[in-house]
Design a protein around this motif. Structure first.
Motif, short mmCIF file in Angstrom:
data_model
loop_
_atom_site.label_atom_id
_atom_site.label_comp_id
_atom_site.label_asym_id
_atom_site.label_seq_id
_atom_site.Cartn_x
_atom_site.Cartn_y
_atom_site.Cartn_z
N ALA A 72 29.90 24.39 51.02
CA ALA A 72 28.60 24.95 50.66
C ALA A 72 27.65 24.99 51.86
O ALA A 72 26.89 25.95 52.03
CB ALA A 72 27.97 24.14 49.53
N HIS A 76 26.05 28.32 53.21
CA HIS A 76 24.59 28.43 53.31
C HIS A 76 24.19 28.91 54.71
O HIS A 76 23.30 29.78 54.84
CB HIS A 76 23.96 27.07 53.02
N VAL A 81 24.82 31.82 49.93
CA VAL A 81 24.50 31.11 48.69
C VAL A 81 23.24 31.72 48.08
O VAL A 81 22.16 31.62 48.67
CB VAL A 81 24.27 29.60 48.94
N TRP A 83 20.38 31.37 46.28
CA TRP A 83 19.62 30.25 45.73
C TRP A 83 18.69 30.65 44.58
O TRP A 83 18.24 29.80 43.83
CB TRP A 83 18.83 29.56 46.85
N ALA A 86 21.54 30.28 41.82
CA ALA A 86 22.34 29.06 41.79
C ALA A 86 21.80 27.95 40.88
O ALA A 86 22.59 27.30 40.18
CB ALA A 86 22.53 28.52 43.21
N VAL A 89 22.95 28.42 37.30
CA VAL A 89 24.39 28.20 37.18
C VAL A 89 24.69 26.70 37.26
O VAL A 89 25.50 26.17 36.50
CB VAL A 89 25.14 28.97 38.28
N MET A 90 24.02 26.00 38.18
CA MET A 90 24.24 24.57 38.37
C MET A 90 23.87 23.77 37.12
O MET A 90 24.54 22.80 36.75
CB MET A 90 23.42 24.07 39.55
N THR A 152 28.09 29.13 31.87
CA THR A 152 28.46 28.18 32.93
C THR A 152 28.64 26.76 32.38
O THR A 152 29.35 25.97 32.99
CB THR A 152 27.43 28.20 34.07
N LYS A 183 28.89 36.12 48.14
CA LYS A 183 27.82 35.32 47.54
C LYS A 183 28.33 34.57 46.31
O LYS A 183 27.89 33.45 46.02
CB LYS A 183 26.63 36.21 47.17
N CYS A 187 28.09 30.63 45.97
CA CYS A 187 27.49 30.00 44.78
C CYS A 187 28.48 29.03 44.13
O CYS A 187 28.10 27.94 43.71
CB CYS A 187 27.06 31.08 43.79
N ALA A 190 28.61 25.75 46.02
CA ALA A 190 27.46 24.90 45.71
C ALA A 190 27.59 24.28 44.33
O ALA A 190 27.28 23.09 44.13
CB ALA A 190 26.17 25.71 45.82
N CYS A 191 28.07 25.06 43.37
CA CYS A 191 28.22 24.55 42.00
C CYS A 191 29.37 23.55 41.90
O CYS A 191 29.35 22.68 41.02
CB CYS A 191 28.46 25.71 41.04
#
Length: 270
Positions: A72, A76, A81, A83, A86, A89-90, A152, A183, A187, A190-191
């Motif tokens: 991630a 980034h 990413v 943001w 995100a 989704v997170m 998600t 992207k 993402c 990061a998730c």
């Protein structure tokens, strides 16, 4: 050479491939870690056979926390990413992963093994199908944030249940809703951090009644295997992330999907 050192070295070698694929395809690597680590644990007779799969899944998730963080950061820096999207989704994947991690100990080994194998086959087939198409899908627009969080949450729960970072499920979902492939991979990386963190909390808590720290376990997480995987995967993930700019990802997807089908069959037959 002691069995303990051989196990760590085996896991370090596993981490090389896992880290590279994590950065390249936006996956946490659990699709590879779980079946191979299961075989390693069985070979060294670390624990009872009926608990091998759940320990492999928990250890896989814990390693993804580090691998996805490394990937991630690289994505980034490359501006991949999104943001603005995100956090929603997170939120979903965190909730799903936490619930799944706490429920893991309640499921029989055969059920977990079956869910993993079926999920891997479906993901592999999806990769084979998508690799024959354009990397960017324009089939539908992004749903509202609430509906996206529901989607998600389901993905986070299933990902934590089978020990993956969620990229193999998130990337197809996000590209379906017209997000650029790079992207979507960023993402997903990061998730993967969130899925691994909250899923690991659940597995550590639910596994504390079965294993102790003195034996090398944090709940269901086997620490020597975690050390071996992370010591190499952390450094390989950025290399994989950079390679998205140069390697034919569609061809790699086909090869990876074929590997997944072989591993799923082996896991069901073992």
């Amino acid at each position: 050479m002691s069995d303990w050192l051989l196990l760590v070295l085996s896991c370090a070698l596993l981490g090389v491939g896992v880290g590279f694929l994590a950065g390249l395809l936006g996956i946490g690597g659990g699709l590879i870690i779980v079946p191979i680590l299961s075989s390693i644990l069985l070979h060294f007779e670390i624990l009872p056979a009926e608990q091998v799969v759940i320990v492999a899944i928990a250890t896989s998730l814990a390693s993804i926390l580090f691998t996805s963080t490394s990937a991630a950061i690289a994505h980034h820096k490359n501006g991949n990413v999104p943001w603005g999207l995100a956090p929603w989704v997170m939120t979903g994947v965190a909730l799903g992963a936490l619930i799944s991690g706490f429920m893991a100990a309640l499921l029989p080994d055969k059920i977990v093994r079956l869910v993993f194998a079926v999920s891997v086959v479906l993901i592999a087939l999806k990769m084979l199908y998508s690799s024959t198409k354009s990397d960017v899908s324009t089939q539908d627009k992004m749903p509202n944030k609430g509906l996206l969080t529901i989607f998600t949450t389901i993905i986070g729960g299933l990902s934590a249940m089978i020990g993956i970072g969620g990229g193999a499920l998130l990337v197809p979902l996000l590209t379906y809703f017209s997000l650029d492939m790079k992207k979507a991979i960023g993402c997903a990386s990061a998730c993967g951090i969130v899925i691994a963190l909250f899923g690991s909390i659940g597995y550590i808590s639910s596994g504390s009644a079965y294993f102790s720290l003195e034996d090398g376990f944090a709940g269901f997480v086997y620490l020597p295997a975690l050390l071996g995987i992370v010591c190499t995967s952390w450094f390989m993930a950025p290399i994989g992330a950079k390679s998205t700019q140069h390697l034919p990802v569609s061809i790699i997807k086909k090869l990876f999907a074929a590997l997944l089908l072989v591993m799923a069959a082996k896991m069901m037959l073992s």
